[in-house]
Design an enzyme around this catalytic site. Structure first.
Site, PDB file in Angstrom:
ATOM      1  N   ARG A  55      14.144   6.732  -0.033  1.00  0.00           N
ATOM      2  CA  ARG A  55      15.432   7.475  -0.440  1.00  0.00           C
ATOM      3  C   ARG A  55      15.882   8.413   0.880  1.00  0.00           C
ATOM      4  NH1 ARG A  55      16.227  12.492  -4.930  1.00  0.00           N
ATOM      5  NH2 ARG A  55      18.596  12.125  -4.770  1.00  0.00           N
TER       6      ARG A  55
ATOM      7  N   HIS B 143      19.729   8.131   2.358  1.00  0.00           N
ATOM      8  CA  HIS B 143      20.430   9.116   2.725  1.00  0.00           C
ATOM      9  C   HIS B 143      20.750   9.209   4.426  1.00  0.00           C
ATOM     10  CE1 HIS B 143      20.846  11.815  -0.894  1.00  0.00           C
ATOM     11  NE2 HIS B 143      19.937  10.693  -1.274  1.00  0.00           N
TER      12      HIS B 143
ATOM     13  N   HIS C 193      16.154   1.949  -7.319  1.00  0.00           N
ATOM     14  CA  HIS C 193      16.083   2.791  -8.375  1.00  0.00           C
ATOM     15  C   HIS C 193      14.848   2.326  -9.301  1.00  0.00           C
ATOM     16  CE1 HIS C 193      20.353   4.508  -8.031  1.00  0.00           C
ATOM     17  NE2 HIS C 193      19.593   4.755  -7.013  1.00  0.00           N
TER      18      HIS C 193
ATOM     19  N   ASP D 115      20.390   7.970  12.121  1.00  0.00           N
ATOM     20  CA  ASP D 115      20.379   8.730  13.405  1.00  0.00           C
ATOM     21  C   ASP D 115      19.288  10.090  12.925  1.00  0.00           C
ATOM     22  OD1 ASP D 115      21.862  10.508  11.888  1.00  0.00           O
ATOM     23  OD2 ASP D 115      22.969  11.171  13.551  1.00  0.00           O
TER      24      ASP D 115
ATOM     25  N   ASN E  66      20.242  21.165   3.110  1.00  0.00           N
ATOM     26  CA  ASN E  66      20.681  21.982   2.062  1.00  0.00           C
ATOM     27  C   ASN E  66      21.600  21.390   1.140  1.00  0.00           C
ATOM     28  OD1 ASN E  66      21.350  23.647   5.051  1.00  0.00           O
ATOM     29  ND2 ASN E  66      20.111  24.570   3.644  1.00  0.00           N
TER      30      ASN E  66
END
Length: 326
Positions: A66, A70, A195, A78, A95
C-alpha cells in the site's frame, strides 16, 4: 514442470511490462541490477529485512504494498510518501491518509545504509520491499524490479487528495485515474487484487451498509459487517476489518476476484469492476487462473514502479527516508 512454466511466464510478463512502460524509456532509464556494482548486497539486504519484518508481523506485507501504491500515485515513485512534516512543510503526504509501515521502511533503510552508505534510494527500497512482500505474502516467485530511482524533495498534503483514487469511485473514474498514471484497464483490474489482504476502516465503506445495504453486496456478508461497523455518526467508533473477511487477511491472492463475483468485497470501487463486460471478463479470468494472475500482478507492479520516476541527477539519495538531506 507446471511451476517452471508459471515462473517463466511471470518473468516474460514482467520484462514486457518494463520494456513497454513509457516512464521507463526516459534518459537515463531505470535498470535491472542497477546496484550490481555500487552496492551488490542492496536487494539481498532489503529482502532479508523485509522478510523478517513480515514474518514477525504478517500484516506488514499489505502495508508495504500500500505504501508503494500511494508513493507512486502521488508525485511518482520518489519516496515522497515517507517524508515527515517539518517547520518549513507542516503538511506532507503523511498527514493526508493514515498508513502503516513508515518505521519498517526506516528499519530497512538503516540496514542498507550499514552496508552501502548513501547509495540506495528510499524510492528503490520501497519498490524492492513491495516486490518482496508479494513473494512472502503471496507465494510469488521472486521477479526482477528495475531500479535507479532517486528520492524527491517535495511532499504535499493536497497532492494526495488529488491523485489517490477514492473507494467510492465509479468505474470510469477509476479508469481515468489509472490512465493519468500511464496504467490501463488491465493494470487496474490486476492491481485491485492487492485488496485481497490488509484491513480497512468501517468509515471507508459504511455508505454501502447504511441506511440500507447496497444491493450489489452479498446479504450475509453485509449482515456480518453490520455487527462490526456501527452506523455513521454513532458512538461505536471506526473499527478496522479485514478487506475481505472470507479470506486470510495476510495473504495476497486471486481469491479477491471470487469474492468480487459473489459480492463479498468492501468498496464501491471494487464492485464497479463488474460493471462492463470487458472488466467482468478480466475479473473472471483472474479468478479462474491464479498463476496467470500472479504473472500479471508482478508485471503491473513493475509497470507502476516506473511512474514519473526521478533518475540520473534529479532529486537525491536520502540518508534518512523521513527527511531530505541538509
Amino acid at each position: 514442470m507446471a511451476m517452471a512454466t508459471c515462473n517463466l511466464a511471470v518473468l516474460l510478463l514482467v520484462a514486457a511490462a518494463a520494456l513497454s512502460t513509457p516512464s521507463l524509456a526516459q534518459s537515463p532509464p531505470l535498470q535491472y541490477n542497477f546496484y550490481s556494482s555500487s552496492c551488490p548486497q542492496a536487494e539481498a539486504t532489503v529482502r532479508s529485512v523485509t522478510e523478517a519484518i513480515i514474518r514477525n508481523d504478517l500484516t506488514m506485507g499489505a502495508a508495504f504494498v500500500r505504501l508503494f501504491f500511494h508513493d507512486c500515485f502521488v508525485r511518482g515513485c520518489d519516496a515522497s510518501i515517507l517524508l515527515d512534516p517539518s517547520s518549513s512543510n507542516p503538511s506532507t503526504e503523511k498527514n493526508a491518509i493514515p498508513l502503516r509501515g513508515y518505521d519498517a521502511v526506516n528499519q530497512i533503510k538503516a540496514a542498507v545504509e550499514a552496508v552501502c552508505p548513501g547509495v540506495v534510494s528510499c524510492a528503490d527500497i520501497l519498490a524492492f520491499a513491495a516486490r518482496d512482500s508479494a513473494v512472502v505474502s503471496g507465494g510469488f516467485t521472486s521477479f526482477a524490479m528495475p531500479s535507479g530511482r532517486r528520492d524527491g524533495l517535495v511532499s504535499n498534503f493536497f497532492d494526495v487528495l488529488q491523485h489517490i483514487p477514492s473507494q467510492t469511485f465509479k468505474l470510469q473514474d477509476l479508469i481515468n485515474n489509472f490512465a493519468a498514471k500511464g496504467l490501463d484497464v488491465d493494470d487496474l483490474v490486476t492491481l485491485s487484487g492487492a485488496h485481497s489482504f490488509g484491513q480497512a476502516h468501517c468509515s471507508s465503506f459504511n455508505g454501502r451498509l447504511y441506511p440500507t445495504v447496497d444491493p450489489t453486496m452479498n446479504a450475509t456478508f453485509a449482515t456480518a459487517l453490520r455487527t462490526v461497523c456501527p452506523p455513521p455518526g454513532s458512538n461505536g467508533g471506526n473499527p478496522a476489518v479485514n478487506n475481505n473477511n472470507v479470506t486470510d487477511p495476510n495473504v495476497l491472492s486471486n481469491q479477491y476476484y471470487s469474492n468480487l463475483v459473489s459480492g463479498q468485497v468492501l468498496f464501491t470501487s471494487d464492485q464497479q469492476l463488474l460493471n462492463t463486460t470487458d472488466t467482468a471478463a478480466k475479473v473472471a479470468g483472474n479468478s479462474a487462473d491464479p498463476a496467470a494472475w500472479m504473472g500479471r500482478f508482478a508485471a503491473a507492479l513493475v509497470k507502476m514502479g516506473g511512474i514519473q520516476v526521478l533518475t540520473g541527477t534529479a532529486g537525491q539519495v536520502r540518508k534518512l527516508c523521513y527527511a531530505t538531506n541538509s
